[in-house]
Design an enzyme around this catalytic site. Sequence first.
Site, PDB file in Angstrom:
ATOM      1  CB  SER A   1      -8.167   5.228   7.775  1.00 41.49           C
ATOM      2  OG  SER A   1      -7.994   4.775   9.085  1.00 41.49           O
TER       3      SER A   1
ATOM      4  CE  LYS B   1      -4.041  -1.706   2.579  1.00 37.94           C
ATOM      5  NZ  LYS B   1      -4.824  -1.510   3.803  1.00 37.94           N
TER       6      LYS B   1
ATOM      7  NE  ARG C   1     -15.155  -0.355  10.187  1.00 35.70           N
ATOM      8  CZ  ARG C   1     -14.139  -0.023   9.398  1.00 35.70           C
ATOM      9  NH1 ARG C   1     -13.889   1.230   9.165  1.00 35.70           N
ATOM     10  NH2 ARG C   1     -13.391  -0.952   8.839  1.00 35.70           N
TER      11      ARG C   1
HETATM   12  P1  ADP Z   1      -6.944  -2.717   8.347  1.00 39.94           P
HETATM   13  O1  ADP Z   1      -6.182  -2.096   7.204  1.00 39.94           O
HETATM   14  O2  ADP Z   1      -6.293  -3.899   8.976  1.00 39.94           O
HETATM   15  O3  ADP Z   1      -8.423  -2.909   8.108  1.00 39.94           O
HETATM   16  P2  ADP Z   1      -7.631  -0.403   9.883  1.00 39.94           P
HETATM   17  O4  ADP Z   1      -6.641   0.558  10.441  1.00 39.94           O
HETATM   18  O5  ADP Z   1      -8.515   0.118   8.792  1.00 39.94           O
HETATM   19  O6  ADP Z   1      -6.787  -1.633   9.468  1.00 39.94           O
HETATM   20  O7  ADP Z   1      -8.527  -0.996  11.040  1.00 39.94           O
HETATM   21  C1  ADP Z   1      -8.006  -1.739  12.100  1.00 39.94           C
HETATM   22  C2  ADP Z   1      -9.131  -2.388  12.859  1.00 39.94           C
HETATM   23  O8  ADP Z   1      -9.969  -1.380  13.415  1.00 39.94           O
HETATM   24  C3  ADP Z   1     -10.052  -3.286  12.041  1.00 39.94           C
HETATM   25  O9  ADP Z   1     -10.442  -4.366  12.867  1.00 39.94           O
HETATM   26  C4  ADP Z   1     -11.233  -2.405  11.753  1.00 39.94           C
HETATM   27  O10 ADP Z   1     -12.405  -3.162  11.541  1.00 39.94           O
HETATM   28  C5  ADP Z   1     -11.304  -1.609  13.047  1.00 39.94           C
HETATM   29  N1  ADP Z   1     -11.979  -0.325  12.869  1.00 39.94           N
HETATM   30  C6  ADP Z   1     -11.687   0.643  11.987  1.00 39.94           C
HETATM   31  N2  ADP Z   1     -12.523   1.691  12.104  1.00 39.94           N
HETATM   32  C7  ADP Z   1     -13.395   1.371  13.104  1.00 39.94           C
HETATM   33  C8  ADP Z   1     -14.534   2.016  13.698  1.00 39.94           C
HETATM   34  N3  ADP Z   1     -14.962   3.187  13.255  1.00 39.94           N
HETATM   35  N4  ADP Z   1     -15.184   1.375  14.712  1.00 39.94           N
HETATM   36  C9  ADP Z   1     -14.740   0.139  15.112  1.00 39.94           C
HETATM   37  N5  ADP Z   1     -13.701  -0.522  14.594  1.00 39.94           N
HETATM   38  C10 ADP Z   1     -13.033   0.073  13.602  1.00 39.94           C
END
Ligand code: ADP
Length: 163
Positions: free
Chosen positions: A128, A41, A90
């Site tokens: 994100s 990425k 989510r």
């Molecule tokens: P990845 O690239 O591994 O998905 P992220 O940084 O996007 O990593 O997310 C890490 C973890 O946090 C994942 O389990 C994701 O589902 C969780 N997560 C991300 N945003 C939220 C949110 N708004 N509420 C709850 N869990 C979240």
Amino acid sequence: MVRAIYPGSFDPVTNGHLDIIERSSRVADELIVGVLNNRAKSPLFSVEERVKILEEVTKKFSNVRIKSFTGLLVEFAKECEAHVIVRGLRAISDFEYELQMAQTNRIMSPNLDTMFLTTSLEYAYLSSTTVKEVAEFGGDISAFVPSLVEKRIKERISQGLKK
Ligand code: ADP
């Protein structure tokens, strides 16, 4: 002593992630936030920057540490001598991928379990990717991320380094 790992990209960390960090740090004795250095990425923030930001925004939690890792999560968990992986859920759309990952990881490392925390309602929509998109179009992201992250994103975008 339960040591948990919360892995993710955290590019950037949002209030949704922080909510999961806070809640899981109450369940585990020690929580390691694992910042994935995914070479495939091209992130907005380098892994070193993401670690620094996370250290800053989690310093109020005394049992939380931040570490970066590359490669397999199960190997990182072994290195850290962690007992459990924490992930956030989510929508249904998260479920299929998360189930597959959790089952794969448990085959590879039978003593390592995955614990899911469901998102708090106010963060159910938050990712994100959305934060980066809104910021790139000059929108207000103050409700989505800690103020330090807002500041860093604005700096990054004004430097013209957005990706
Ligand atoms: P990845 O690239 O591994 O998905 P992220 O940084 O996007 O990593 O997310 C890490 C973890 O946090 C994942 O389990 C994701 O589902 C969780 N997560 C991300 N945003 C939220 C949110 N708004 N509420 C709850 N869990 C979240």
